[in-house]
Design an enzyme around this catalytic site. Sequence first.
Site, PDB file in Angstrom:
ATOM      1  N   GLU A 106       5.304 -10.147   4.017  1.00 46.85           N
ATOM      2  CA  GLU A 106       6.492  -9.597   4.664  1.00 46.85           C
ATOM      3  C   GLU A 106       6.370  -8.082   4.661  1.00 46.85           C
ATOM      4  O   GLU A 106       5.927  -7.489   3.674  1.00 46.85           O
ATOM      5  CB  GLU A 106       7.760  -9.993   3.909  1.00 46.85           C
TER       6      GLU A 106
ATOM      7  N   TYR B 290      -2.476 -24.517  -8.963  1.00 42.55           N
ATOM      8  CA  TYR B 290      -1.766 -24.644  -7.694  1.00 42.55           C
ATOM      9  C   TYR B 290      -2.407 -25.717  -6.812  1.00 42.55           C
ATOM     10  O   TYR B 290      -1.722 -26.372  -6.033  1.00 42.55           O
ATOM     11  CB  TYR B 290      -1.766 -23.295  -6.958  1.00 42.55           C
TER      12      TYR B 290
ATOM     13  N   LYS C 230       0.855  -1.192   0.000  1.00 47.49           N
ATOM     14  CA  LYS C 230       0.000   0.000   0.000  1.00 47.49           C
ATOM     15  C   LYS C 230       0.885   1.234   0.000  1.00 47.49           C
ATOM     16  O   LYS C 230       1.888   1.296   0.697  1.00 47.49           O
ATOM     17  CB  LYS C 230      -0.910   0.002   1.224  1.00 47.49           C
ATOM     18  N   SER C 231       0.474   2.247  -0.749  1.00 49.41           N
ATOM     19  CA  SER C 231       1.290   3.450  -0.883  1.00 49.41           C
ATOM     20  C   SER C 231       1.455   4.192   0.439  1.00 49.41           C
ATOM     21  O   SER C 231       2.484   4.818   0.678  1.00 49.41           O
ATOM     22  CB  SER C 231       0.719   4.383  -1.954  1.00 49.41           C
ATOM     23  N   THR C 232       0.477   4.112   1.337  1.00 55.28           N
ATOM     24  CA  THR C 232       0.593   4.771   2.637  1.00 55.28           C
ATOM     25  C   THR C 232       1.828   4.258   3.377  1.00 55.28           C
ATOM     26  O   THR C 232       2.596   5.041   3.935  1.00 55.28           O
ATOM     27  CB  THR C 232      -0.677   4.539   3.486  1.00 55.28           C
ATOM     28  N   TYR C 233       2.009   2.943   3.398  1.00 51.85           N
ATOM     29  CA  TYR C 233       3.190   2.382   4.061  1.00 51.85           C
ATOM     30  C   TYR C 233       4.461   2.626   3.257  1.00 51.85           C
ATOM     31  O   TYR C 233       5.516   2.925   3.822  1.00 51.85           O
ATOM     32  CB  TYR C 233       3.004   0.889   4.319  1.00 51.85           C
ATOM     33  N   ALA C 234       4.394   2.495   1.936  1.00 46.38           N
ATOM     34  CA  ALA C 234       5.575   2.706   1.103  1.00 46.38           C
ATOM     35  C   ALA C 234       6.152   4.106   1.302  1.00 46.38           C
ATOM     36  O   ALA C 234       7.369   4.284   1.313  1.00 46.38           O
ATOM     37  CB  ALA C 234       5.224   2.484  -0.367  1.00 46.38           C
ATOM     38  N   ARG C 235       5.298   5.079   1.511  1.00 43.87           N
ATOM     39  CA  ARG C 235       5.750   6.463   1.691  1.00 43.87           C
ATOM     40  C   ARG C 235       6.440   6.686   3.030  1.00 43.87           C
ATOM     41  O   ARG C 235       7.020   7.741   3.268  1.00 43.87           O
ATOM     42  CB  ARG C 235       4.563   7.414   1.542  1.00 43.87           C
TER      43      ARG C 235
END
Length: 185
Positions: free
Chosen positions: A134, A166, A108-113
């Site tokens: 992870e 799978y 998610k971009s919130t965490y990536a930022r």
Amino acid sequence: MSVLSDKSIKKLALEESMISPFVDKQVRDGKISYGLSSFGYDARVADEFKIFHNVNSSIVDPKKFTSDNFVTKKSSDYIIIPPNSFALGTTIEVFKIPRDIMCIVVGKSTYARTGLGTPSSVLEGGWRGNLVMEFANHTNLPIRLYANSGAAQILFFEGDEPETSYAEGSRKYQDQRGITLAKSK
């Protein structure tokens, strides 16, 4: 191969139990958003984590991976991921991916930022279970990871049915529940 929109994801979730529990809209309610979006689904991380530490000065070996280098922490609020370390968590949602669907899991971009990375992963057609994710802290500062909040976005792609899914054969992560560590066999 085409990416599925919210309409198709919702139909598969309701008619084929592809996502359970399924949240049919984006929910924020003071948390990091989760639920159905225009072209994906934001999965939530549950409240149990395995946080990596190296007090034993071990060498990480994916062929002989053990839980010795993890501290298990349960929290209904958040955990702290130490600098330059990582944690494992699992989704609240259970997935049952149809044979002709393939998913890509992205952060998610919130965490990536904030410097928290969620390495991408693939869910193949026929796979079932909780998704283990992870969360890698790429900074030199501690980062909070919130339990029961959105943690990764899943994109769904429809393609031809594979000759072997799978679900067929003895695949090592089929029907996993909770945090499953790396397996070499």
